[in-house]
Design an enzyme around this catalytic site. Structure first.
Site, PDB file in Angstrom:
ATOM      1  N   LYS A  49       2.608 -15.924 -30.972  1.00 40.84           N
ATOM      2  CA  LYS A  49       3.296 -14.998 -30.082  1.00 40.84           C
ATOM      3  C   LYS A  49       3.198 -13.626 -30.726  1.00 40.84           C
ATOM      4  CE  LYS A  49       7.649 -13.294 -28.390  1.00 40.84           C
ATOM      5  NZ  LYS A  49       9.106 -13.196 -28.651  1.00 40.84           N
ATOM      6  N   TYR A 102       4.614 -16.110 -35.222  1.00 38.21           N
ATOM      7  CA  TYR A 102       5.391 -15.118 -34.480  1.00 38.21           C
ATOM      8  C   TYR A 102       5.321 -13.796 -35.222  1.00 38.21           C
ATOM      9  CZ  TYR A 102       9.541 -13.078 -32.126  1.00 38.21           C
ATOM     10  OH  TYR A 102      10.407 -12.271 -31.431  1.00 38.21           O
TER      11      TYR A 102
END
Length: 333
Positions: A202, A174
């Protein structure tokens, strides 16, 4: 009848038919030709807002209420304890209980991604194990950033390798530089994509060139790229992203699932028209007004938003009207 209501009504039958078929029938857009990912992340994931009571306690009943409403939207799954979940403001026991609550309410065929990133590797591993025990399918691990200057490519590769080795569930990297001040280096992403238990990233930075290069450089790996915002979802799909974790999905879930569907079908003109109408509302509930704006907008669409935890402050009346005007101008209210 508002335009948004007409759109939702017209889309829902088609979206319901797609419910889980689309991700399973369609190879992830960032997956190498001829291969299937071990766990398909293709589709839309709302990063759930954490509901609080007026006394700023986690309101689990309201959380379940929102989840029951989201059940009619063909999301691929849910993200809990991301930036929009006010993750830094929750105690450890609250984080685990939120995951347990969502898992109990969420249909088993929907993925549950849980934020478990901490500043130390040891704490991240411990929380990741707890998230898995609470029912998470995937750990979403944000970059440690407090000692940002020391977070070299080597340090981050070591951190994530240790987490990936120890985690009982797959790990998604992330990168959210707006909050951490740290972009996960491309060299680190390419190296970590080779880890058998690290299945994707992500990326919330919004650099489409970077995302396209990630897709290209990891194309031989079991690794998927997820767009971290609705504002650049179409552009991300165009360069090979598999799905999106989009704050706006808490509010406009059906239209975002429709955008996902249009991109997968190659209906780019319709997708572009829809994407254009999502940019300003998304900016309003992310960069401009943040989580207080997101929670206020949720209330207009029948969800429980409620207060944020201090020190996040509610919107002023002027800000509320500006937010409402943005949704109105794009035909959503």
């Amino acid at each position: 009848m508002a335009f948004s209501t007409r759109l939702t009504s017209s889309l829902r039958p088609a979206l319901a038919a797609l419910h889980w078929a689309a991700p399973r029938q369609c190879r992830g857009l960032s997956t190498p030709q001829g291969s299937e990912p071990s766990l398909n992340l293709g589709g839309i994931f709302p990063p759930l807002a954490t509901p609080f009571s007026p006394t700023q306690e986690v309101d689990y009943a309201r959380l379940e209420q929102n989840l029951r409403r989201y059940a009619s939207i063909p999301f691929r799954g849910m993200v809990v304890l991301g930036s929009n979940g006010e993750y830094p403001y929750l105690a450890s026991h609250e984080r685990v209980e939120v995951v347990s609550c969502v898992r109990r309410t969420l249909p088993r065929d929907r993925l549950l991604l849980a934020g478990s990133g901490c500043e130390s590797t040891q704490a991240t591993i411990e929380l990741t194990v707890s998230m898995a025990e609470a029912g998470a399918d995937v750990a979403l691990v944000v970059t440690p950033c407090y000692y940002r200057g020391a977070m070299t490519t080597g340090a981050l590769v070591h951190h994530y390798t240790e987490v990936g080795d120890a985690s009982p569930i797959p790990v998604v990297l992330y990168s959210v530089p707006a909050n951490t001040g740290l972009d996960l280096p491309m060299e680190a992403v390419i190296t970590l994509a080779q880890h058998p238990n690290i299945i994707g990233i992500k990326d919330s930075g919004g650099d489409i060139t970077r995302m396209g290069l990630m897709v290209h450089k990891t194309r031989q790996e079991d690794f998927q790229v997820l767009a971290g915002s609705a504002s650049f979802l179409l552009a991300s799909y165009a360069v090979g992203a598999s799905g999106g974790v989009c704050a706006l999905a808490n509010v406009l879930g059906d239209p975002l699932c429709q955008l996902d569907h249009l991109c997968r079908k190659g209906q780019w003109q319709e997708a572009r028209d829809l994407q254009h109408r999502l940019i300003e509302p998304n900016t309003a509930v992310t960069r401009q007004f943040g989580i207080p704006g997101l929670k206020k907008a949720m209330e207009w669409f029948g969800y429980y938003g409620g207060p944020c935890r201090a020190p996040l402050a509610p919107l002023s009346p002027v800000q509320v009207e500006e937010l409402r005007s943005t949704f109105n101008a794009n035909g959503w209210l």
